[in-house]
Motif scaffolding. Structure first.
Motif, PDB file in Angstrom:
ATOM      1  N   GLN A 139       0.827  -1.202   0.100  1.00  0.00           N
ATOM      2  CA  GLN A 139      -0.005   0.004  -0.009  1.00  0.00           C
ATOM      3  C   GLN A 139       0.693   1.259   0.063  1.00  0.00           C
ATOM      4  OE1 GLN A 139      -3.305  -0.236  -0.216  1.00  0.00           O
ATOM      5  NE2 GLN A 139      -3.007  -2.353  -0.379  1.00  0.00           N
ATOM      6  N   PRO A 140       0.304   2.390  -0.433  1.00  0.00           N
ATOM      7  CA  PRO A 140       1.022   3.545  -0.379  1.00  0.00           C
ATOM      8  C   PRO A 140       1.535   3.956   1.024  1.00  0.00           C
ATOM      9  CG  PRO A 140      -1.003   3.807  -1.759  1.00  0.00           C
ATOM     10  CD  PRO A 140      -1.285   2.429  -0.945  1.00  0.00           C
ATOM     11  N   GLY A 141       2.711   4.536   1.272  1.00  0.00           N
ATOM     12  CA  GLY A 141       2.984   4.683   2.925  1.00  0.00           C
ATOM     13  C   GLY A 141       3.905   3.403   3.319  1.00  0.00           C
ATOM     14  N   ALA A 142       3.709   2.283   2.688  1.00  0.00           N
ATOM     15  CA  ALA A 142       4.601   1.001   3.082  1.00  0.00           C
ATOM     16  C   ALA A 142       5.791   1.141   2.289  1.00  0.00           C
ATOM     17  CB  ALA A 142       3.548  -0.233   2.936  1.00  0.00           C
ATOM     18  N   LEU A 143       6.833   0.830   3.100  1.00  0.00           N
ATOM     19  CA  LEU A 143       8.038   0.896   2.466  1.00  0.00           C
ATOM     20  C   LEU A 143       8.926  -0.416   2.906  1.00  0.00           C
ATOM     21  CD1 LEU A 143      10.120   2.376   0.533  1.00  0.00           C
ATOM     22  CD2 LEU A 143      10.801   3.753   2.506  1.00  0.00           C
ATOM     23  N   ARG A 144       9.369  -1.251   1.996  1.00  0.00           N
ATOM     24  CA  ARG A 144      10.125  -2.358   2.363  1.00  0.00           C
ATOM     25  C   ARG A 144      11.522  -2.209   2.378  1.00  0.00           C
ATOM     26  NH1 ARG A 144       6.682  -6.673  -0.821  1.00  0.00           N
ATOM     27  NH2 ARG A 144       7.234  -5.204  -1.929  1.00  0.00           N
ATOM     28  N   ARG A 145      12.546  -2.570   3.061  1.00  0.00           N
ATOM     29  CA  ARG A 145      14.169  -2.379   3.051  1.00  0.00           C
ATOM     30  C   ARG A 145      14.492  -3.634   3.654  1.00  0.00           C
ATOM     31  NH1 ARG A 145      12.629   0.832  -0.329  1.00  0.00           N
ATOM     32  NH2 ARG A 145      13.417   2.932  -0.617  1.00  0.00           N
ATOM     33  N   THR A 146      15.445  -4.107   3.155  1.00  0.00           N
ATOM     34  CA  THR A 146      16.337  -5.256   3.555  1.00  0.00           C
ATOM     35  C   THR A 146      17.842  -4.854   4.092  1.00  0.00           C
ATOM     36  OG1 THR A 146      15.257  -6.978   1.992  1.00  0.00           O
ATOM     37  CG2 THR A 146      17.423  -7.665   3.111  1.00  0.00           C
ATOM     38  N   ILE A 147      18.062  -4.785   5.009  1.00  0.00           N
ATOM     39  CA  ILE A 147      19.391  -4.406   5.738  1.00  0.00           C
ATOM     40  C   ILE A 147      20.397  -5.307   5.519  1.00  0.00           C
ATOM     41  CG2 ILE A 147      20.569  -3.377   7.662  1.00  0.00           C
ATOM     42  CD1 ILE A 147      18.140  -1.678   6.597  1.00  0.00           C
ATOM     43  N   ASP A 148      21.223  -5.325   4.461  1.00  0.00           N
ATOM     44  CA  ASP A 148      22.315  -6.257   4.281  1.00  0.00           C
ATOM     45  C   ASP A 148      23.120  -6.378   5.409  1.00  0.00           C
ATOM     46  OD1 ASP A 148      21.453  -6.876   1.551  1.00  0.00           O
ATOM     47  OD2 ASP A 148      22.557  -5.236   0.648  1.00  0.00           O
ATOM     48  N   GLY A 149      23.743  -7.400   5.786  1.00  0.00           N
ATOM     49  CA  GLY A 149      24.719  -7.690   6.747  1.00  0.00           C
ATOM     50  C   GLY A 149      24.103  -7.530   8.287  1.00  0.00           C
ATOM     51  N   ALA A 150      22.737  -7.579   8.277  1.00  0.00           N
ATOM     52  CA  ALA A 150      22.088  -7.383   9.585  1.00  0.00           C
ATOM     53  C   ALA A 150      21.492  -8.582   9.995  1.00  0.00           C
ATOM     54  CB  ALA A 150      21.271  -6.306   9.829  1.00  0.00           C
ATOM     55  N   GLY A 151      21.236  -8.708  11.402  1.00  0.00           N
ATOM     56  CA  GLY A 151      20.366  -9.930  11.792  1.00  0.00           C
ATOM     57  C   GLY A 151      19.476  -9.486  12.967  1.00  0.00           C
ATOM     58  N   ARG A 152      19.612  -9.648  14.089  1.00  0.00           N
ATOM     59  CA  ARG A 152      18.801  -9.264  15.293  1.00  0.00           C
ATOM     60  C   ARG A 152      18.780  -7.631  15.590  1.00  0.00           C
ATOM     61  NH1 ARG A 152      16.366 -13.602  17.510  1.00  0.00           N
ATOM     62  NH2 ARG A 152      17.223 -15.423  17.348  1.00  0.00           N
ATOM     63  N   PHE A 153      19.913  -7.167  15.186  1.00  0.00           N
ATOM     64  CA  PHE A 153      20.265  -5.733  15.684  1.00  0.00           C
ATOM     65  C   PHE A 153      20.680  -4.971  14.467  1.00  0.00           C
ATOM     66  CE2 PHE A 153      21.248  -8.358  19.579  1.00  0.00           C
ATOM     67  CZ  PHE A 153      20.096  -7.928  20.102  1.00  0.00           C
ATOM     68  N   PRO A 154      20.140  -4.544  13.371  1.00  0.00           N
ATOM     69  CA  PRO A 154      20.390  -4.084  12.175  1.00  0.00           C
ATOM     70  C   PRO A 154      20.787  -2.674  12.699  1.00  0.00           C
ATOM     71  CG  PRO A 154      17.900  -4.215  12.274  1.00  0.00           C
ATOM     72  CD  PRO A 154      18.469  -5.047  13.382  1.00  0.00           C
ATOM     73  N   TRP A 155      20.256  -1.998  13.564  1.00  0.00           N
ATOM     74  CA  TRP A 155      20.842  -0.447  13.913  1.00  0.00           C
ATOM     75  C   TRP A 155      22.117  -0.555  14.210  1.00  0.00           C
ATOM     76  CZ3 TRP A 155      16.877  -3.259  16.191  1.00  0.00           C
ATOM     77  CH2 TRP A 155      17.126  -3.665  17.349  1.00  0.00           C
TER      78      TRP A 155
END
Length: 54
Positions: A15-31
């Motif tokens: 839907q509009p307003g939904a954005l998907r991103r995959t964070i490469d090299g990340a697991g449980r703590f992407p930040w």
């Protein structure tokens, strides 16, 4: 960790307003594991939402 296939196959997540991103090299703590990619994803979402508010 989430199976990304679940989001791709369900139209409700496209839907509009939904954005998907995959964070490469990340697991449980992407930040922690890839903070630049997390910041970029939030920046993209912010820009998307600003456009919808106009």
């Amino acid at each position: 960790m989430v199976d990304q296939g679940l989001w791709r196959e369900d139209a409700a997540f496209g839907q509009p307003g939904a954005l998907r991103r995959t964070i490469d090299g990340a697991g449980r703590f992407p930040w922690i594991e890839n903070p630049q990619a997390v910041r970029a994803a939030f920046a993209d979402l912010t820009e998307l939402l600003k456009g919808e508010a106009r």
